[in-house]
Design a protein around this motif. Structure first.
Motif, PDB file in Angstrom:
ATOM      1  N   PRO A  30      44.397  39.200  45.298  1.00  0.00           N
ATOM      2  CA  PRO A  30      45.769  38.819  45.666  1.00  0.00           C
ATOM      3  C   PRO A  30      46.754  38.873  44.497  1.00  0.00           C
ATOM      4  O   PRO A  30      47.948  39.061  44.701  1.00  0.00           O
ATOM      5  CB  PRO A  30      45.622  37.374  46.171  1.00  0.00           C
ATOM      6  CG  PRO A  30      44.198  37.252  46.576  1.00  0.00           C
ATOM      7  CD  PRO A  30      43.432  38.145  45.625  1.00  0.00           C
ATOM      8  N   GLU A  31      46.242  38.750  43.262  1.00  0.00           N
ATOM      9  CA  GLU A  31      47.125  38.766  42.093  1.00  0.00           C
ATOM     10  C   GLU A  31      47.687  40.141  41.797  1.00  0.00           C
ATOM     11  O   GLU A  31      48.786  40.262  41.268  1.00  0.00           O
ATOM     12  CB  GLU A  31      46.387  38.226  40.863  1.00  0.00           C
ATOM     13  CG  GLU A  31      46.096  36.744  40.951  1.00  0.00           C
ATOM     14  CD  GLU A  31      45.526  36.201  39.664  1.00  0.00           C
ATOM     15  OE1 GLU A  31      46.039  36.563  38.585  1.00  0.00           O
ATOM     16  OE2 GLU A  31      44.563  35.426  39.742  1.00  0.00           O
ATOM     17  N   PHE A  32      46.942  41.194  42.108  1.00  0.00           N
ATOM     18  CA  PHE A  32      47.465  42.525  41.803  1.00  0.00           C
ATOM     19  C   PHE A  32      47.808  43.352  43.043  1.00  0.00           C
ATOM     20  O   PHE A  32      48.377  44.430  42.925  1.00  0.00           O
ATOM     21  CB  PHE A  32      46.533  43.311  40.862  1.00  0.00           C
ATOM     22  CG  PHE A  32      45.141  43.569  41.363  1.00  0.00           C
ATOM     23  CD1 PHE A  32      44.886  44.613  42.232  1.00  0.00           C
ATOM     24  CD2 PHE A  32      44.088  42.791  40.923  1.00  0.00           C
ATOM     25  CE1 PHE A  32      43.606  44.864  42.678  1.00  0.00           C
ATOM     26  CE2 PHE A  32      42.794  43.033  41.353  1.00  0.00           C
ATOM     27  CZ  PHE A  32      42.553  44.083  42.238  1.00  0.00           C
ATOM     28  N   ASP A  33      47.529  42.848  44.228  1.00  0.00           N
ATOM     29  CA  ASP A  33      47.884  43.582  45.443  1.00  0.00           C
ATOM     30  C   ASP A  33      49.394  43.742  45.545  1.00  0.00           C
ATOM     31  O   ASP A  33      50.132  42.761  45.534  1.00  0.00           O
ATOM     32  CB  ASP A  33      47.362  42.851  46.680  1.00  0.00           C
ATOM     33  CG  ASP A  33      47.952  43.425  47.955  1.00  0.00           C
ATOM     34  OD1 ASP A  33      47.790  44.643  48.178  1.00  0.00           O
ATOM     35  OD2 ASP A  33      48.594  42.675  48.703  1.00  0.00           O
ATOM     36  N   GLY A  34      49.845  44.960  45.632  1.00  0.00           N
ATOM     37  CA  GLY A  34      51.275  45.236  45.734  1.00  0.00           C
ATOM     38  C   GLY A  34      51.751  45.472  47.149  1.00  0.00           C
ATOM     39  O   GLY A  34      52.942  45.648  47.385  1.00  0.00           O
ATOM     40  N   SER A  35      50.844  45.465  48.107  1.00  0.00           N
ATOM     41  CA  SER A  35      51.224  45.713  49.494  1.00  0.00           C
ATOM     42  C   SER A  35      51.761  44.458  50.176  1.00  0.00           C
ATOM     43  O   SER A  35      52.415  44.535  51.208  1.00  0.00           O
ATOM     44  CB  SER A  35      50.024  46.234  50.294  1.00  0.00           C
ATOM     45  OG  SER A  35      49.074  45.196  50.504  1.00  0.00           O
ATOM     46  N   PHE A  54      32.638  41.499  51.121  1.00  0.00           N
ATOM     47  CA  PHE A  54      33.547  40.418  50.778  1.00  0.00           C
ATOM     48  C   PHE A  54      34.637  40.332  51.840  1.00  0.00           C
ATOM     49  O   PHE A  54      35.030  41.330  52.430  1.00  0.00           O
ATOM     50  CB  PHE A  54      34.129  40.602  49.372  1.00  0.00           C
ATOM     51  CG  PHE A  54      34.966  41.845  49.179  1.00  0.00           C
ATOM     52  CD1 PHE A  54      36.347  41.764  49.127  1.00  0.00           C
ATOM     53  CD2 PHE A  54      34.368  43.086  49.018  1.00  0.00           C
ATOM     54  CE1 PHE A  54      37.116  42.902  48.945  1.00  0.00           C
ATOM     55  CE2 PHE A  54      35.131  44.225  48.817  1.00  0.00           C
ATOM     56  CZ  PHE A  54      36.517  44.134  48.782  1.00  0.00           C
ATOM     57  N   GLY A  55      35.067  39.111  52.093  1.00  0.00           N
ATOM     58  CA  GLY A  55      36.084  38.880  53.116  1.00  0.00           C
ATOM     59  C   GLY A  55      37.395  38.441  52.500  1.00  0.00           C
ATOM     60  O   GLY A  55      37.407  37.738  51.491  1.00  0.00           O
ATOM     61  N   MET A  56      38.479  38.885  53.125  1.00  0.00           N
ATOM     62  CA  MET A  56      39.814  38.558  52.621  1.00  0.00           C
ATOM     63  C   MET A  56      40.683  38.007  53.747  1.00  0.00           C
ATOM     64  O   MET A  56      40.586  38.463  54.887  1.00  0.00           O
ATOM     65  CB  MET A  56      40.489  39.808  52.046  1.00  0.00           C
ATOM     66  CG  MET A  56      39.705  40.517  50.951  1.00  0.00           C
ATOM     67  SD  MET A  56      39.345  39.514  49.501  1.00  0.00           S
ATOM     68  CE  MET A  56      40.913  39.543  48.675  1.00  0.00           C
ATOM     69  N   ASP A  57      41.516  37.035  53.399  1.00  0.00           N
ATOM     70  CA  ASP A  57      42.603  36.608  54.281  1.00  0.00           C
ATOM     71  C   ASP A  57      43.730  37.606  54.084  1.00  0.00           C
ATOM     72  O   ASP A  57      44.102  37.903  52.944  1.00  0.00           O
ATOM     73  CB  ASP A  57      43.104  35.207  53.893  1.00  0.00           C
ATOM     74  CG  ASP A  57      42.343  34.099  54.569  1.00  0.00           C
ATOM     75  OD1 ASP A  57      41.883  34.301  55.713  1.00  0.00           O
ATOM     76  OD2 ASP A  57      42.212  33.028  53.961  1.00  0.00           O
ATOM     77  N   MET A  58      44.281  38.098  55.172  1.00  0.00           N
ATOM     78  CA  MET A  58      45.304  39.127  55.123  1.00  0.00           C
ATOM     79  C   MET A  58      46.499  38.709  55.987  1.00  0.00           C
ATOM     80  O   MET A  58      46.386  37.824  56.831  1.00  0.00           O
ATOM     81  CB  MET A  58      44.737  40.451  55.652  1.00  0.00           C
ATOM     82  CG  MET A  58      43.413  40.889  55.061  1.00  0.00           C
ATOM     83  SD  MET A  58      43.536  41.535  53.402  1.00  0.00           S
ATOM     84  CE  MET A  58      44.355  43.087  53.702  1.00  0.00           C
ATOM     85  N   LYS A  59      47.609  39.417  55.774  1.00  0.00           N
ATOM     86  CA  LYS A  59      48.775  39.210  56.622  1.00  0.00           C
ATOM     87  C   LYS A  59      49.582  40.503  56.626  1.00  0.00           C
ATOM     88  O   LYS A  59      49.898  41.046  55.567  1.00  0.00           O
ATOM     89  CB  LYS A  59      49.633  38.060  56.093  1.00  0.00           C
ATOM     90  CG  LYS A  59      50.723  37.627  57.044  1.00  0.00           C
ATOM     91  CD  LYS A  59      51.388  36.367  56.532  1.00  0.00           C
ATOM     92  CE  LYS A  59      52.274  35.778  57.592  1.00  0.00           C
ATOM     93  NZ  LYS A  59      52.873  34.520  57.119  1.00  0.00           N
ATOM     94  N   MET A  60      49.881  41.000  57.833  1.00  0.00           N
ATOM     95  CA  MET A  60      50.666  42.218  57.959  1.00  0.00           C
ATOM     96  C   MET A  60      51.628  42.041  59.132  1.00  0.00           C
ATOM     97  O   MET A  60      51.226  41.531  60.187  1.00  0.00           O
ATOM     98  CB  MET A  60      49.761  43.429  58.192  1.00  0.00           C
ATOM     99  CG  MET A  60      50.508  44.753  58.161  1.00  0.00           C
ATOM    100  SD  MET A  60      49.498  46.214  58.504  1.00  0.00           S
ATOM    101  CE  MET A  60      48.244  46.133  57.263  1.00  0.00           C
ATOM    102  N   PHE A  61      52.861  42.446  58.926  1.00  0.00           N
ATOM    103  CA  PHE A  61      53.905  42.321  59.949  1.00  0.00           C
ATOM    104  C   PHE A  61      54.025  40.875  60.439  1.00  0.00           C
ATOM    105  O   PHE A  61      54.265  40.617  61.613  1.00  0.00           O
ATOM    106  CB  PHE A  61      53.644  43.268  61.122  1.00  0.00           C
ATOM    107  CG  PHE A  61      53.464  44.696  60.713  1.00  0.00           C
ATOM    108  CD1 PHE A  61      54.465  45.378  60.037  1.00  0.00           C
ATOM    109  CD2 PHE A  61      52.275  45.361  60.991  1.00  0.00           C
ATOM    110  CE1 PHE A  61      54.290  46.704  59.643  1.00  0.00           C
ATOM    111  CE2 PHE A  61      52.099  46.686  60.610  1.00  0.00           C
ATOM    112  CZ  PHE A  61      53.110  47.358  59.935  1.00  0.00           C
ATOM    113  N   GLY A  62      53.789  39.928  59.513  1.00  0.00           N
ATOM    114  CA  GLY A  62      53.902  38.510  59.831  1.00  0.00           C
ATOM    115  C   GLY A  62      52.695  37.913  60.528  1.00  0.00           C
ATOM    116  O   GLY A  62      52.687  36.728  60.834  1.00  0.00           O
ATOM    117  N   LEU A  63      51.675  38.712  60.775  1.00  0.00           N
ATOM    118  CA  LEU A  63      50.500  38.230  61.504  1.00  0.00           C
ATOM    119  C   LEU A  63      49.305  38.077  60.568  1.00  0.00           C
ATOM    120  O   LEU A  63      48.893  39.035  59.916  1.00  0.00           O
ATOM    121  CB  LEU A  63      50.134  39.215  62.619  1.00  0.00           C
ATOM    122  CG  LEU A  63      51.213  39.462  63.663  1.00  0.00           C
ATOM    123  CD1 LEU A  63      50.789  40.591  64.596  1.00  0.00           C
ATOM    124  CD2 LEU A  63      51.497  38.191  64.446  1.00  0.00           C
TER     125      LEU A  63
END
Length: 145
Positions: A30-35, A54-63
């Motif tokens: 999350p520290e270097f993700d630019g998306s 590995f699992g990540m919490d994500m968010k795209m288009f507000g979801l």
């Protein structure tokens, strides 16, 4: 024939081992993700290796959503790539730069999917912007030491 890949590179004034250490640490993604999509590390090893999940919490288009990734290419201090259930991959290649430091190339490889879908959805262009910002952030983080 098109390659169906989006790649960008940056020269980082740091050794490949330091850059690779950041890439292989899911908690730091999350520290270097630019998306703007990677929110946090859910599970997985502290350091990624071949085949690691590995699992990540994500968010795209507000979801918000969760994603499980698996390392599918790995060469310590040189190459790491992962994918989730989709056929596309995120790949980072590191090589010594003739100018000094490390050349880091990030690639979004959608050659194994349905390329027309990705193009019609605008994914390559959107990911190109995210890659460019990721490399800026990764460079800053690696050069801070």
């Amino acid at each position: 024939m098109a390659e169906y890949k989006v790649s960008r590179s940056v020269i980082v004034d740091a050794p490949a081992a330091r850059v690779f250490g950041l890439l292989a640490s899911p908690a730091l993604h999350p520290e270097f993700d630019g998306s703007g999509t990677v929110r946090g590390n859910l599970f997985g090893p502290d350091v990624l290796t071949e085949g690691a999940e590995f699992g990540m919490d994500m968010k795209m288009f507000g979801l918000p959503y969760r994603m499980t990734n698996r390392v599918v290419e790995y060469e310590r201090d040189r190459l790491i790539a992962w994918r989730h259930f989709g056929p596309h991959r995120w790949r980072y290649e590191l090589e010594e730069s003739p100018e000094g430091g490390t050349r880091v190339t990030e690639t979004f490889d959608y050659s194994k999917g349905v390329p027309a879908f990705y193009v019609l959805a605008g994914i390559p262009a959107r990911n190109a912007k995210g890659i460019e910002e990721t490399l800026v952030r990764l460079k800053k983080l690696a050069e801070r030491g």
